[in-house]
Every structure is written in C-alpha cells, then in structure tokens.
Enzyme design. Structure first.
Site, PDB file in Angstrom:
ATOM      1  N   HIS A 185       0.793  -1.231  -0.151  1.00  0.00           N
ATOM      2  CA  HIS A 185      -0.041  -0.113  -0.081  1.00  0.00           C
ATOM      3  C   HIS A 185       0.833   1.192  -0.105  1.00  0.00           C
ATOM      4  O   HIS A 185       0.410   2.203  -0.535  1.00  0.00           O
ATOM      5  CB  HIS A 185      -0.761  -0.068   1.085  1.00  0.00           C
ATOM      6  CG  HIS A 185      -2.270  -0.662   0.892  1.00  0.00           C
ATOM      7  ND1 HIS A 185      -2.968  -1.578   1.866  1.00  0.00           N
ATOM      8  CD2 HIS A 185      -2.818  -0.916  -0.435  1.00  0.00           C
ATOM      9  CE1 HIS A 185      -3.926  -1.933   1.338  1.00  0.00           C
ATOM     10  NE2 HIS A 185      -4.139  -1.648  -0.194  1.00  0.00           N
ATOM     11  N   GLU A 425      -8.333  -8.513 -31.110  1.00  0.00           N
ATOM     12  CA  GLU A 425      -6.936  -8.824 -30.502  1.00  0.00           C
ATOM     13  C   GLU A 425      -6.500 -10.095 -31.325  1.00  0.00           C
ATOM     14  O   GLU A 425      -5.387 -10.539 -30.884  1.00  0.00           O
ATOM     15  CB  GLU A 425      -6.743  -8.494 -29.114  1.00  0.00           C
ATOM     16  CG  GLU A 425      -7.839  -9.358 -28.447  1.00  0.00           C
ATOM     17  CD  GLU A 425      -7.630  -9.357 -27.012  1.00  0.00           C
ATOM     18  OE1 GLU A 425      -6.627  -8.774 -26.266  1.00  0.00           O
ATOM     19  OE2 GLU A 425      -8.721  -9.643 -26.075  1.00  0.00           O
ATOM     20  N   ASP A 449      -1.929  -8.294 -28.088  1.00  0.00           N
ATOM     21  CA  ASP A 449      -2.323  -9.410 -28.333  1.00  0.00           C
ATOM     22  C   ASP A 449      -2.224  -9.754 -29.792  1.00  0.00           C
ATOM     23  O   ASP A 449      -1.824 -10.918 -30.499  1.00  0.00           O
ATOM     24  CB  ASP A 449      -3.482 -10.098 -27.619  1.00  0.00           C
ATOM     25  CG  ASP A 449      -3.307 -10.476 -26.472  1.00  0.00           C
ATOM     26  OD1 ASP A 449      -2.241 -11.242 -26.066  1.00  0.00           O
ATOM     27  OD2 ASP A 449      -3.968 -10.193 -25.303  1.00  0.00           O
ATOM     28  N   CYS A 496      -6.619   0.198 -27.866  1.00  0.00           N
ATOM     29  CA  CYS A 496      -6.407   0.196 -26.283  1.00  0.00           C
ATOM     30  C   CYS A 496      -4.853  -0.649 -26.043  1.00  0.00           C
ATOM     31  O   CYS A 496      -4.694  -0.637 -24.911  1.00  0.00           O
ATOM     32  CB  CYS A 496      -7.498  -0.327 -25.613  1.00  0.00           C
ATOM     33  SG  CYS A 496      -7.955  -2.009 -25.766  1.00  0.00           S
TER      34      CYS A 496
HETATM   35  C1  PEP Z   1      -4.285  -5.890 -25.806  1.00  0.00           C
HETATM   36  O1  PEP Z   1      -3.986  -7.276 -25.961  1.00  0.00           O
HETATM   37  O2  PEP Z   1      -3.604  -5.371 -26.745  1.00  0.00           O
HETATM   38  C2  PEP Z   1      -4.882  -5.297 -24.839  1.00  0.00           C
HETATM   39  C3  PEP Z   1      -4.876  -4.171 -24.529  1.00  0.00           C
HETATM   40  O3  PEP Z   1      -5.299  -6.293 -23.686  1.00  0.00           O
HETATM   41  P1  PEP Z   1      -4.178  -6.887 -22.475  1.00  0.00           P
HETATM   42  O4  PEP Z   1      -2.696  -6.301 -22.688  1.00  0.00           O
HETATM   43  O5  PEP Z   1      -4.793  -6.746 -21.166  1.00  0.00           O
HETATM   44  O6  PEP Z   1      -4.020  -8.471 -23.043  1.00  0.00           O
HETATM   45 MG    MG Z   2      -5.300  -8.551 -24.830  1.00  0.00          MG
END
Ligand code: PEP
Ligand code: MG
Length: 535
Positions: A185, A425, A449, A496
């Site tokens: 923490h 992904e 991914d 993302c």
């Molecule tokens: C990705 O695969 O780009 C993603 C955002 O998910 P994670 O990194 O959590 O697998």
């Molecule tokens: Mg992913």
C-alpha cells in the site's frame, strides 16, 4: 559515490539530503493486575484509532485519490477484525500483558502469518496489520499522531502507509526503504502522490544528511554523487520537470490536430488508483478497465457485491465520463489459483477470457450482473476480450440478454442502453471485422495480443523481443481493415493496446480515422501533444 540498486516502486528523480527515519520503537511489556481495565483501555484505543484513520482517509482522498483513501478504510476494517481483536484480548487476559504490548504482539504475529504466504499480494498486507497494531499501541501509550515534515529523501527500514500519508508532501522528495514491494500500500500511495521511490535497499542510519540521487525510473540510489553525476541528474530532473509543466499546460485543451481532426484520448486502468490518475491527466474516459485485478488480488472468487462496489466506485470517481469495463481476461499470463484453469501446454492459446467465461457461465453471469447493476451509477460500457467468431459473440450476447432479463424481473435498476463492444485482438477477429461490426456496438483494437497472435510471438518471452514487432505491416493492415469495416457499419473503433501510445504512429492513426486512443494514464497528455502537432 556509492551506487545501490533496489526495486522500483515509483518512477521519477529526486535529489536532496537523506533523512533517516527511525522505525516505531517496540513497546516493552508491563504486567497488569487488572485485565478488565486493560480490556476497556483497548476498546477505547480502537475507537480513537478509528477516528484518526478517518482523518487520514480524508487527507489521502484529497492528496492522493480514491484508492489511496481506501487503504485507510481497510485499516479501519482491520481494527474490527476478530483475529486481531481476539488475539489482543487473549494476550491481556491469558498472558497478563498490558494493552499496548498485547496489541503490538498480536499485530506482529498476524503479520508473520501474512509474510509466510506464497502470494505476493498477501505478503504485502503484513505491513498493513503492523501499521494498524502500531497505531493502537501508540494511542495506548499516549502518542499524538504528528504531521511529519521532512525535507529531502526519506530512508527507513519500512514506511507504513500511515507514515507516508502523514508526511508533508511538499517536503518529501522521495523515499528508499529496505522492506516493501510494488504491490504494498505504501508503493500504491507513492505512485498516487507521484513520489519517486525504491525498496529492497539495505538502508543505514549513518546516511543521515548525506546528499543522494534517487532514480525511481531505474530503481537506483546514488549516495554522495560526484559533481559530474550530480550535474547530469540535475539537468535530467530539470528536463523532466519542464516536460511535465509543458504537458500540464495541455490539461483542458482539445485533442485536435492542426487541420482540425479530432480524436478521443481515453486512459487504460487496472485499478481504482488508475482512475484517479486518469482524472488528474484529463483523460476523456476509460477506454479499457482491466477487471482482472479484482480476481488476481483476491484469495477467492470475488462475489457480485464486491465487484459491484468496485465498478460503482470507479463510475462515481469519473462522473459524466464513459468507462469501458472489459470482462475478465483470465488465463494465459494471468493465472488465478482458485479458478480451475487446469494445466495447459499453450495457455495463451488456451481457455482464456471469454472461452473461460462461456464454459463457466456462473462466474461470467456474476460479473455481468455486477456490471449491469453498476450501470445505474454512470456511463458504463461492457467489452468482451479474445473474440474469434461471430457465433461466439452470439453466445455471449445470449448470456448478457438473459442477465438483463433476470435483473428486469427482479426490478433491479440498470441502464438499458449499455453498449456491448468487443476487443479486436486476434487475427480472426480483424479479418472478419466486417461481420463482427454488424453485431458489436464498438471495437477496441488490442494491439498487444494482435501482435502476439498475428506474428506468432509469445509476448511474455523476453528472448523473442526482436520478433515482437507491432509496427509490422501485417499489424498495420489489420488495424486499417478493422477501422474501415467498423466505419462501414457506422461503429466507432479505438485502440487500447500499447501501440496506441506510440507517438510515431499518432498521425497514421488520425489518417486511418481511428476514433479513440486509450493509453496509460500518464501518456494521455503526451498523446494530446502529438495529436496537436499532427496535421
Ligand atoms: C491487448 O491485447 O492489446 C490489450 C489491451 O489487452 P491486454 O494487454 O490486457 O491483453
Ligand atoms: Mg489482450
């Protein structure tokens, strides 16, 4: 000059004198003749300790955000924990110890149990229980909690969350400790307060007053730096400071390119602390809320109420802004001991994410129920990871429709218009993105991914680093194709994965027409700057 390597807790550079902080002095035991009196002193000390924690919770909320504040709420709960309270009472009645010593010893013994656990997260909780026990013992000894004012870099065997939040943030340049881990923490607090910090260092009281450089980015402490090193770090710190100020000036500005193209910049979050950071960095919302931490940090499957509380808290911390909650992406590199994931030869290609959810529907339904219930408190979207086919999506939507029906029948409030999107992904999802776009409300491209599966490179394998190429033409083509297919169906699409924060591609993403980039909270303003510099 002495170079000492430690564990990174929080990045950044601090330069200043070392201030050595002595640990809490151990209580000495005095035998008591009136255990009943000690028992009642213990009860009143708990009440006083709770009042102190309440004040610290408010201070933490103000200075370090929601998750930091929650630490002190947890401490207050520990004060009501039967294991702790019963142990103290037994120490008083059976061993005839005074209340302060009894509390301290109970804390030490429970902390030792935590420390012996395999799970890093639970080991880190030993510091919390010792912190709480020390607070009760302090009250019983008549100690007043002081606001510490420490100019410089604090060195200590261990810093408790209470000690950290009690320090004057304007004087605390950084800290270095022997104990502590990234999941403690205290480390969470350091990151919320942006204080450079490292742990795992054999600190020495003789360092008091010595000049030091703490490089939190590298996990390095330089004691008595020579002139050249000092000058180099001073200019590095000055550059970082100037860059930070430049980026801060972008808070409140639009994400608009020089030719007027607009893109949304959201943040990725893996905890409630990230929500606070996203707010501080002016993110437009959360484009990917990785819900896995709820499962990874827990000793057993979190129930609906526990999940609901976290989702609701996140939404209330971001009023008016959208949060895209990704359903559990467990499996592959995110293994959870209490879930029956079994041994797999290739976990990244195994029973991961929605594959697990569809074969363990009770677990999936619990999460969906918690999410839908939380939707009554803000702008919530749901996103499904690791999609590979349209039929799989049909199956998922059938489950979510039945969860909604169940809630309706029970008269539970939820938002009927929650968008349900998917992550793109896997190469399969990108290739059939035209079909998926007809069903999903939105796409978010997970380039981490997507790179792993398209290039057949294990993202976890450090020996394959040079083969892991997110700039590979195959990846860029899949992204372009996904964006085009989403737009043909009138659906928005974001990125993302880590590639979204790669400023060498920001202009290319604008050209492709990507609607949203969702990046680490600390990258939001850096991307805004890149967007504003692009044509
Ligand atoms: C990705 O695969 O780009 C993603 C955002 O998910 P994670 O990194 O959590 O697998
Ligand atoms: Mg992913």
């Amino acid at each position: 000059m002495e170079r000492i390597l430690g564990k990174k807790l929080c990045g950044g550079i601090a330069i200043g004198p070392i201030h050595f902080l002595d640990g809490e002095k151990a209580c000495t035991c005095s035998e008591v003749l009136d255990p009943d009196r000690e028992l009642s002193r213990f009860e009143s000390a708990c009440t006083e300790a709770k009042a102190q924690l309440n004040k610290l919770q408010i201070k933490a909320q103000h200075e370090a955000g929601e998750e930091a504040a929650e630490i002190f709420e947890i401490h207050a709960m520990l004060l009501e924990d039967d294991d702790f309270c019963d142990a103290v009472r037994q120490n008083i009645t059976q061993k005839h110890w005074d209340a302060a010593y009894a509390a301290q010893q109970a804390g030490e013994s429970i902390a030792a149990d935590f420390l012996a656990m395999d799970n890093e997260y639970f080991r880190a909780r030993s510091a919390d229980i010792r912190d709480v026990a020390a607070r009760v013992a302090g009250v019983l000894q008549g100690k007043r909690p002081e606001q510490q004012s420490v100019p410089g870099i604090v060195a200590a065997e261990e810093l408790t969350p209470s000690q950290t939040i009690q320090m004057d943030a304007t004087q605390l340049l950084g800290f270095v400790t022997r104990q502590g881990s990234p999941s403690s923490h205290t480390a969470i607090l350091a990151r919320s307060m942006a204080i450079p910090a490292i742990a795992g260092v054999a600190v020495n009281p003789e360092w008091e007053g010595k000049t030091a450089i703490l490089d939190g980015n590298e996990g390095l402490l330089l004691l008595n730096p020579d002139e050249q090193t000092l000058t180099m770090y001073q200019s590095r710190a000055a550059v970082q400071k100037a860059e930070k100020a430049q980026l801060k000036a972008l808070i409140g500005q639009e994400n608009v390119s020089r030719s007027g193209r607009i893109i949304k910049i959201f943040a990725n979050a893996g905890s409630l602390a990230d929500i606070a950071l996203a707010q501080q960095n002016d993110a437009g919302g959360i484009g990917l809320f990785r819900t896995e931490f709820l499962y990874l940090d827990a000793p057993a499957l979190p129930d609906e109420q526990q999940q609901f509380a976290v989702y609701k808290r996140a939404l209330l911390a971001m009023p008016g802004k959208r949060i895209v909650f990704r359903t559990m992406d467990i499996g592959a590199d995110k293994q959870v001991s209490y879930l029956d994931l079994g041994q797999e030869a290739n976990p990244a290609l195994g029973c991961r994410a929605v594959r697990y959810c569809l074969s363990h529907q009770e677990v999936f339904r619990t999460q969906l129920r918690a999410l839908y219930r939380a939707s009554a408190y803000g702008k919530l979207s749901i996103m499904y990871p690791m999609i590979t086919s349209a039929e799989e999506l049909d199956e998922i939507y059938a489950v979510s429709a039945s969860v909604r029906e169940e809630l309706r029948r029970a008269g539970t409030a939820f938002d009927e218009t929650v968008p349900e999107g998917i992550m793109i992904e896997t190469p399969a999802a990108a290739v059939i993105s035209d079909l998926l776009a007809k069903k999903a409300d939105f796409f978010s491209i997970g380039t981490n991914d997507l790179t792993q599966y398209t290039l057949a490179v294990d993202r976890q394998n450090p020996n394959l680093g040079s083969f892991y190429q997110p700039h590979h033409e195959a990846i860029l083509r899949l992204i372009r194709m996904t964006v085009e297919n989403a737009h043909k169906a009138g659906k928005p699409v974001g990125i993302c994965g880590e590639l979204g924060a790669d400023i060498s591609l920001t202009e290319a993403f604008l050209d492709m027409g990507v609607d949203e980039l969702s990046v680490a909270p600390l990258s939001v303003l850096k991307i805004r700057k890149a967007v504003r510099q692009a044509l």
